[in-house]
Design an enzyme around this catalytic site. Structure first.
Site, PDB file in Angstrom:
ATOM      1  N   ILE A  16       0.832  -1.200   0.000  1.00  0.00           N
ATOM      2  CA  ILE A  16       0.000   0.000   0.000  1.00  0.00           C
ATOM      3  C   ILE A  16       0.874   1.259   0.000  1.00  0.00           C
ATOM      4  CG2 ILE A  16      -1.653   1.325   1.394  1.00  0.00           C
ATOM      5  CD1 ILE A  16      -2.801  -1.424   2.358  1.00  0.00           C
ATOM      6  N   ASN A  93       2.008   4.719   7.224  1.00  0.00           N
ATOM      7  CA  ASN A  93       1.562   3.459   6.605  1.00  0.00           C
ATOM      8  C   ASN A  93       2.329   2.244   7.125  1.00  0.00           C
ATOM      9  OD1 ASN A  93       0.579   1.700   4.167  1.00  0.00           O
ATOM     10  ND2 ASN A  93       2.813   1.664   4.086  1.00  0.00           N
ATOM     11  N   SER A 143      -7.307  -0.091  10.016  1.00  0.00           N
ATOM     12  CA  SER A 143      -7.739  -1.363   9.419  1.00  0.00           C
ATOM     13  C   SER A 143      -9.211  -1.625   9.723  1.00  0.00           C
ATOM     14  CB  SER A 143      -6.902  -2.514   9.985  1.00  0.00           C
ATOM     15  OG  SER A 143      -7.476  -3.747   9.599  1.00  0.00           O
ATOM     16  N   TYR A 156      -2.902  -7.008  16.979  1.00  0.00           N
ATOM     17  CA  TYR A 156      -2.849  -6.127  15.800  1.00  0.00           C
ATOM     18  C   TYR A 156      -4.073  -5.210  15.784  1.00  0.00           C
ATOM     19  CZ  TYR A 156      -3.246  -4.814  10.854  1.00  0.00           C
ATOM     20  OH  TYR A 156      -3.388  -4.111   9.683  1.00  0.00           O
ATOM     21  N   THR A 191      -1.452  -7.636  -0.893  1.00  0.00           N
ATOM     22  CA  THR A 191      -0.051  -7.209  -0.694  1.00  0.00           C
ATOM     23  C   THR A 191       0.735  -8.391  -0.121  1.00  0.00           C
ATOM     24  OG1 THR A 191      -0.335  -6.529   1.613  1.00  0.00           O
ATOM     25  CG2 THR A 191      -0.826  -4.863  -0.055  1.00  0.00           C
TER      26      THR A 191
END
Ligand SMILES: NC(=O)c1ccc[n+]([C@@H]2O[C@H](COP(=O)([O-])OP(=O)(O)OC[C@H]3O[C@@H](n4cnc5c(N)ncnc54)[C@H](OP(=O)(O)O)[C@@H]3O)[C@@H](O)[C@H]2O)c1
Length: 250
Positions: A16, A93, A143, A156, A191
């Protein structure tokens, strides 16, 4: 007179972040391109962007520790001072996840995740605030896991929850400086970080079932949203956590 129209993009060597750096360069920004381990990919991207006539400066930094973050900040400040540059946009990012669940994450891994995903955006912003233009932009990569419970991604998800809270609270703090603060919440994006799962039959099936659009997203689809938030068109949007999950779990 300071040079302006610069964007700092962290984690821009791949995925990204790479798509964001390319898009912002197409939008007319010069790029401060952060990478960690992938110096070759960062160099390739630098050359690619420079072909479009934009300037690119590479800065290495490992955000897994406070020392690594601090070193990156010092290098960046030095560069900004030497080049007499002001930043218009920072895109936070860089980040990583873990496949270790609730019972498996230990103190060291917990610290690495929070250092890279939370401490780095916080302290980089705090330290570089004096280098950001009036009407500048801070854009955080959050996210979709902040609104959908995935137990195997608990820590996370907690890091990205902290990012959402930082986004709207910092937006209030920095509003007087004309700086907007927003986050983008991607769903499943194709990704390196999702490849090992997404490129299996089961991964493809789950990704399709999850999204209203019946597919995973591409890095460019996130970069387009970052581009909008960095633009004049988004001048009255601040404190917003923007869902870009392709309608996951609606
Ligand atoms: N892909 C998805 O489905 C998805 C979904 C929601 C949110 N996100 C978020 O979007 C962002 C980018 O994700 P991605 O999928 O593009 O990731 P990626 O392809 O794995 O790339 C990660 C980037 O971050 C850098 N990075 C990783 N760990 C770092 C560390 N400890 N210190 C400094 N830099 C580090 C890497 O640098 P080097 O390669 O140079 O080492 C790389 O440039 C992340 O914040 C991620 O949480 C992704």
């Amino acid at each position: 007179m300071k040079k302006n129209n610069y964007a700092l993009v962290t984690g821009a060597s791949r995925g990204i972040g790479k798509a964001v750096a390319i898009q912002l360069a197409n939008d007319g920004f010069n790029i401060l391109l952060h990478y960690n381990q992938n110096i070759e990919k960062a160099n390739e991207l630098k050359k690619e962007i420079e072909l479009s006539g934009r300037q690119v400066k590479l800065i290495q930094g490992d955000f897994n520790s406070s020392e690594g973050i601090e070193l990156f900040i010092e290098k960046t400040k030095k560069l900004l001072n030497e080049e007499n540059v002001l930043l218009h946009t920072i895109v936070h990012n860089a980040g990583h996840a873990t496949s270790n669940g609730f019972g498996e994450v230990d103190y060291d891994e917990f610290n690495r995740l929070f250092n890279a995903n939370v401490k780095a955006p916080y302290f980089i912003t705090q330290s570089l605030i004096g280098f950001i233009e009036f009407n500048g932009r801070i854009i955080n990569l959050s996210s979709g896991v902040t609104r959908i419970a995935f137990p195997h991604m608990l820590v996370y998800s907690m890091t990205k929850g902290a990012i959402n809270t930082m986004t709207f609270t910092l937006a209030k703090e920095l509003g007087e400086k004309g700086i907007t603060v927003n986050s983008v919440m991607p769903g499943i994006i194709n990704t390196d970080s999702t490849a090992s799962w997404l490129h299996t039959e089961e991964g493809q099936k789950s990704a399709k079932n999850m999204s209203a659009l019946k597919r995973e997203g591409q890095p460019e689809e996130i970069a387009n949203v970052v581009s909008f938030l960095a633009s004049e068109k988004a001048s009255f949007i601040t404190g917003h956590n923007m869902d870009v999950t392709g309608g996951s779990h609606l």
